[in-house]
Design a protein around this motif. Structure first.
Motif, short mmCIF file in Angstrom:
data_model
loop_
_atom_site.label_atom_id
_atom_site.label_comp_id
_atom_site.label_asym_id
_atom_site.label_seq_id
_atom_site.Cartn_x
_atom_site.Cartn_y
_atom_site.Cartn_z
N SER A 1 0.87 -1.15 0.07
CA SER A 1 -0.18 -0.14 -0.04
C SER A 1 0.73 1.05 -0.07
CB SER A 1 -1.17 -0.12 1.30
OG SER A 1 -0.14 -0.26 2.43
N PRO B 1 -6.11 -7.80 -2.96
CA PRO B 1 -5.50 -8.08 -1.67
C PRO B 1 -5.68 -9.32 -1.47
CG PRO B 1 -6.79 -5.91 -1.39
CD PRO B 1 -7.30 -6.60 -2.66
N ASP C 1 -0.67 -7.52 2.46
CA ASP C 1 -0.23 -6.17 2.23
C ASP C 1 1.25 -6.10 2.06
OD1 ASP C 1 -0.54 -3.33 1.37
OD2 ASP C 1 -0.09 -2.81 3.43
#
Length: 450
Positions: free
Chosen positions: A251, A294, A312
């Motif tokens: 992210s 994800p 992540d």
């Protein structure tokens, strides 16, 4: 023009300690002979010099060349050593690459802290290196060519002749009556570098005689730009990199532009001492892995590593899965080696397995079979390992490498993650804690700047 005098060697060694051992790569050819001759002409350096001939076992005359080098070293009153290496190429490795890798691996092992390896690459060698990188589509790092000085193993590698023209080296050798060997394979244009040296560069230099000088200047510009961008990449990588598991946080990485993402990924892979990715690999990584859902587990693989995401995080993993060693863990051993990357350790603690219970039990390390459950301290019921792994966010490919520790046939610990309630105790300095540790791996210095 750079003057070809012993002062050139003194200047190149100025940043190194005056007691440093000097290793000179000496093939017997004219370039390395001139380098050795220049260095040996400095009385304060002579007693610190060892000329090293690397015997690749590829030429029938290699033994004769080694003898010639030994005689020359004796004449110059410097030390001498022969290194025998296996230069047979591995699958996917060119003969040139195999010989170079074998040579530098052997030389790197010679160097202790502060030792210096001097090699005789000159300006035409730099020209060939930059052209090869250009023809292969190299980036700034490749187009920077060879640095004059770089960290090398425990020591440093120095190229004192890198700014010197090939003709100046030949003139020096003839002027001092040096005798050198000629490797007949240098005339074989089957190899890329020899093709450039024998066929292409002479032709181009008829039109641009100063080509080696101007290309070396361009390489210097690229090296400066690479240094600045590498420092920037380190700063960008700092908030993205997770030192504990050497992953990148996806992210945070996606908050950067696509160009910045590529620089961070290259910086990360260089830190991990892996080959730089191709443009195609980077594009696939961005579209197939970073942009994936994800909950997806996409993989982009090369012959040297595979890149995959879990939740992540972006992981860089070996191309082949590791096995897990199992068996009885002797009481007199504080560690149990599981594979090349990790081991189990038991360390004194105030909470954990009672020391007396550990010493009186048969301790076994086993691999997961599936379906195992464990009752944890301070939690109700029994829990499946699968559910615990999911709760802890442990990637699926790592779960199979988590060892199970059994005491007298009963599950007592799951790696360094969980301890069974049946074996949990609290007692000051009378317990052992199980830890899952990574075996040390040396890294080149690479800054992730805060």
């Amino acid at each position: 023009m750079v003057g070809l005098t012993p002062e050139l060697i003194i200047a190149a060694l100025a940043p190194t300690p005056r007691t440093a051992r000097l290793v000179i790569g000496y093939s017997g050819g004219v370039d390395s002979h001139v380098l050795l001759h220049l260095a040996a002409a400095v009385p304060l350096l002579r007693e610190r010099i060892t000329a090293v001939y690397v015997h690749h076992g590829l030429q029938a005359q290699a033994g004769q060349w080694a003898a010639h080098c030994q005689q020359t070293a004796a004449h110059l009153a410097v030390g001498f050593q022969v290194l025998h290496v296996n230069a047979q190429p591995q699958p996917g490795e060119s003969p040139e690459e195999a010989a170079r890798n074998a040579r530098y691996t052997a030389l790197k092992a010679l160097l202790a802290k502060d030792d210096v390896l001097m090699v005789a690459q000159h300006r035409e060698d730099q020209l060939e290196t930059v052209l090869l990188q250009l023809f292969r589509g190299g980036g700034l790092r490749g187009l920077s060519g060879m640095p004059e000085r770089m960290a090398f193993g425990e020591g440093v590698l120095v190229r004192p002749l890198l700014a010197v023209a090939k003709q100046a080296i030949a003139d020096y050798a003839r002027g001092h009556g040096l005798v050198w060997v000629e490797d007949p394979s240098n005339q074989h244009s089957d190899y890329d570098r020899n093709f450039l040296r024998n066929e292409i560069v002479p032709l181009v230099k008829r039109r641009w005689p100063a080509l080696d000088k101007t290309v070396a200047r361009s390489a210097g510009h690229c090296a400066e730009a690479e240094a600045v961008l590498s420092d920037l990449a380190g700063r960008l990588a700092a908030p993205v990199f997770n030192p504990a598991d050497q992953t990148l946080t996806i992210s945070r990485l996606l908050a950067y532009s696509e160009a910045e993402q590529k620089w961070v990924i290259r910086h990360w892979l260089q830190y991990l001492q892996l080959k730089m990715p191709s443009q195609n690999l980077l594009a696939r990584l961005q579209t197939e892995v970073l942009a994936a859902r994800p909950d997806a587990s996409p993989v982009v693989a090369t012959a040297d590593y595979c890149l995959r995401r879990y939740q992540d995080k972006l992981y860089c993993l070996p191309p082949h899965s590791l096995s897990l060693a199992t068996g009885v863990w002797p009481h007199d051993q504080a560690a149990f080696v599981l594979n090349a990357r990790q081991c189990l350790q038991c360390v004194p603690a105030s909470t954990g397995i009672a020391l007396t219970v550990w010493q009186q039990s048969c301790v076994e390390v086993r691999a997961r079979q599936g379906g195992e459950k464990i009752r944890l301290p301070h939690r109700q019921g029994r829990h499946s390992l699968k559910k615990l792994f999911q709760e802890a966010g442990i990637p699926p490919w790592e779960r199979e490498l988590v060892p199970l520790v059994y005491l007298d046939g009963q599950l007592a610990a799951v790696g360094g993650y969980w301890l069974a309630a049946e074996f949990y105790c609290q007692s000051e300095n009378a317990c052992l804690r199980i830890c899952l540790s990574k075996l040390p791996k040396a890294h080149d210095e690479m800054a992730f700047v805060d």
